[in-house]
Design an enzyme around this catalytic site. Structure first.
Site, short mmCIF file in Angstrom:
data_model
loop_
_atom_site.label_atom_id
_atom_site.label_comp_id
_atom_site.label_asym_id
_atom_site.label_seq_id
_atom_site.Cartn_x
_atom_site.Cartn_y
_atom_site.Cartn_z
N TYR A 1 34.87 9.19 11.92
CA TYR A 1 34.57 8.72 13.26
C TYR A 1 33.11 8.27 13.36
CZ TYR A 1 39.15 10.66 13.98
OH TYR A 1 40.50 10.91 13.85
N ALA B 1 38.83 16.95 19.95
CA ALA B 1 37.84 15.87 20.01
C ALA B 1 37.94 15.15 21.35
CB ALA B 1 38.07 14.89 18.87
#
Length: 370
Positions: free
Chosen positions: A182, A57
């Site tokens: 997220y 990520a």
């Protein structure tokens, strides 16, 4: 022929097998910049025999990092730091390279897991996170700042800028991180999104910003290069995001040309109650695939070659994405190929490593005693 070792095309990218190195946060960058650890870590996985290596990520802006050690691609320094890492991979491996891009939202400004994973106080180098609503991830944490209209534009544009930097670096594919609690997932879930404007409330409104980000990234990244989307198919919390809503989102992404859906789950709430077991998230991937026809990646405790073969051969998923299993055994695809009768790419320096009792594991190579 092994289904796991059969080719598959995503967009304009044809991959020789169905094994993906799943994005795995390393929390080892410095100010967002890759370093020697990433060279070693990614270099090892690039020689695994998998068809696609997805970088961890990667934050689209500095305040979107989960931890101070998160990898980023949001300025010239972070872009320059990745160049030698990618150059080394390209020199010694044929593996395709993807990048997962995302923003931590309210889960930003946290310590690395091995340092407890708790929110970093402002006086100790932390920062104020931003999120769809001013609701902290956990009780007692500093509440995030609600993102205003200008902030939405800024973040969307940051995703676009990162996509353009990824293209300059020669990245073969992108995955938008809309899972694990997220930012994009925070907009989707009614647990974390309690806005009253056009970005909150109804399912259509909660999907609006993630879809706007996807549209913008898809338009900015070359049309022949695939773009996927990672989802959490369930929050594992009553009244949260669930499989039914995931399928609606997946169909909207399909209309917009998504090339795959990477199906995971959880992460938005500490109240989640997950039933864990081998392949426990595969049914989510199967359901998305059956409902939409979009290629899917399956993840979650996929550890054995025959297990992975059965997932692909039965049509439950098109790819298996491995994380912890590849950290434990970076040659997992080699061993799977030996067991299932497939072949993998490997550098010539390693050709002589094949046990003499196995058939040719590395396609189009010869072995000798010299």
């Amino acid at each position: 022929m092994s289904s796991l070792f059969s080719p598959f095309t995503l967009g304009g990218l044809t991959l020789p097998n169905r094994i993906v190195v799943s994005p795995m946060c390393q929390y080892s960058a410095v100010d967002g910049c890759a370093n020697d650890w990433h060279m070693i870590h990614l270099g090892t996985l690039a020689l695994s025999g998998a068809s696609l290596l997805c970088l961890e990520a990667t934050a689209v802006e500095s305040i979107g990092r989960i931890t101070p050690g998160d990898l980023g691609l949001y300025d010239d320094a972070t872009e320059a730091a990745l160049k030698p890492v990618l150059a080394a991979i390209r020199k010694h491996s044929k593996i395709a390279v993807a990048m997962q891009i995302g923003h931590a939202g309210r889960k930003a400004s946290s310590h690395a897991p091995w340092d407890g994973g708790q929110q970093v106080p402002l006086g100790e180098g932390g920062w104020v996170a931003q999120a769809p609503s001013p609701i902290p991830q956990k009780p007692g944490e500093l509440a995030p700042q609600e993102i205003d209209a200008a902030g939405l534009v800024r973040i969307r544009d940051a995703f676009v800028a990162t996509a353009k930097r990824a293209e300059r670096l020669g990245i073969d594919a992108l995955e938008l991180h809309g899972a694990h609690g997220y930012l994009l997932h925070q907009f989707l879930s009614p647990i974390s999104n309690q806005r009253t404007d056009q970005y909150g409330g109804s399912l259509e409104n909660r999907m609006r910003f993630p879809l706007e980000v996807f549209d913008a990234v898809r338009a900015a990244f070359p049309a022949h290069k695939p773009v996927g989307f990672r989802v959490s198919a369930s929050d594992w919390v009553e009244g949260g995001w669930d499989l039914e809503q995931t399928i609606v989102l997946a169909n909207e992404l399909k209309k917009r040309g998504v090339d795959w859906i990477d199906v995971s789950s959880g992460g938005v709430s500490p109240l989640q109650k997950i039933t864990i077991g081998p392949g426990y998230q595969v049914p989510f991937a199967e359901a998305v695939k059956q409902a939409t026809g979009v290629p899917v990646w399956a993840v979650g405790l996929i550890t054995e070659p025959q297990q992975a073969e059965d997932i692909v051969a039965s049509g439950k998923a098109d790819f298996v994405a491995l994380a912890r299993g590849l950290l434990y055994d970076p040659r997992w695809p080699w061993h799977a190929a030996a067991e299932l009768g497939g072949t993998v790419d490997a550098p010539p320096q390693y050709w002589r490593s094949q046990p003499s009792t196995q058939k040719a594991l590395f396609g189009d190579t010869k072995f000798g005693g010299r």
